[in-house]
Write an enzyme that holds these catalytic residues in place. Structure first.
Site, PDB file in Angstrom:
ATOM      1  CE  LYS A  78      -2.134   2.000   3.509  1.00 49.68           C
ATOM      2  NZ  LYS A  78      -2.980   2.316   4.651  1.00 49.68           N
TER       3      LYS A  78
ATOM      4  CG  ASP B 175      -7.541   3.564   2.563  1.00 44.34           C
ATOM      5  OD1 ASP B 175      -8.509   3.228   1.828  1.00 44.34           O
ATOM      6  OD2 ASP B 175      -7.406   4.719   3.008  1.00 44.34           O
TER       7      ASP B 175
END
Length: 214
Positions: A124, A142
Site C-alpha cells: 500500500k 486502504d
C-alpha cells in the site's frame, strides 16, 4: 459484498467524481519523494491529520535520508511520539534512511519491488508513493477503499489485493490515475463506516449498498 457493477455504471460514477473534484489530492503533507515515503510509512494505523502535525517541523530539519540519519533515532522520536507505534516506526525510518543513503544515493527508487524491500514499506505504501509522486496509476487500497469498493460494487473483493485487482480491471483507464484518491475521500467523508451519509452521496442511485441511509 455487492456484485461487480458493469462498465457503464462505473464510468458514470467516476464521471461524477471527476466533475465534483477534477484533481483530487492526497492529504499527507510532503516536500519531495523522500518526505512522502516517510509520511506514508508513518501513517499506518494513524490519521493523516496526526501525521501532518508531527511531520511539519520534522521535515524542516530532515527532508533527505542523510539529514534523517544526522537527526538520529531519538531526535526523530521527539517529533513523532504522538503517532501510534512510534518507536517501531522510528526504527524503520532510520533503517530506511540508511539503505537509501548507502544503496540509492539518497534517492527514492521508483519500482514497487525496490520500495517494498525497504523497512516498514508494504504494498500500500509503495503504491501511494508511485501514484502521488510519479503519477503511476497504482492503487493503494486502504480500509476506506475496501469499504467503498465492497459496499458499492465498484471494486468488490475479499481482500485488499482482490480489490486492487478489481480497480485495475474494471475502472476505465482515463480514471485510473485518480481512482484511489476519489475512493479514499469518498470513504473518509461520505461513505463512512458507521451511518454512511447516503443522502449526500453523489452515486447513491448507482450504489449497490442495501442498507442506505436517507
Amino acid at each position: 459484498m455487492a456484485k461487480q457493477l458493469d462498465y457503464h455504471m462505473i464510468r458514470e460514477i467516476f464521471t461524477r467524481f471527476h466533475a465534483a473534484e477534477p484533481e483530487p489530492k492526497g492529504e499527507l503533507e510532503h516536500v519531495n519523494a523522500y518526505t512522502l515515503l516517510v509520511a506514508v510509512a508513518l501513517s499506518a494505523q494513524a490519521t493523516d491529520v496526526g501525521v501532518n502535525k508531527a511531520t511539519r517541523e520534522l521535515f524542516k530539519l530532515a527532508d533527505t535520508p542523510e539529514k534523517m540519519l544526522a537527526l538520529g533515532e531519538e531526535g526523530l522520536i521527539e517529533h513523532i511520539k504522538t503517532i501510534g507505534l512510534y518507536r517501531n516506526k522510528a526504527k524503520n525510518v532510520m533503517k530506511m534512511a540508511r539503505i537509501l543513503a548507502e544503496d540509492y544515493g539518497g534517492e527514492v527508487p521508483n519500482s514497487r519491488a525496490a520500495l517494498q524491500a525497504l523497512p516498514g514499506v508494504g504494498r500500500k505504501t509503495a503504491n501511494v508513493v508511485l501514484n502521488m509522486w510519479w503519477h503511476y496509476p497504482a492503487q493503494a487500497v486502504d480500509t476506506h477503499i475496501f469499504r467503498v469498493g465492497n459496499r458499492s460494487g465498484i471494486c468488490p473483493g475479499k481482500d485488499v489485493v482482490a480489490v486492487e485487482r478489481a480497480i485495475e480491471d474494471n475502472i476505465p483507464v482515463d480514471f485510473q490515475q485518480h481512482a484511489h484518491h476519489w475512493l479514499i475521500l469518498h470513504g473518509r467523508y461520505v461513505c463512512v463506516a458507521r451511518k454512511p451519509k447516503c443522502g449526500a452521496c453523489l452515486i447513491r442511485d448507482l450504489c449497490q449498498f442495501e442498507e442506505k441511509n436517507f
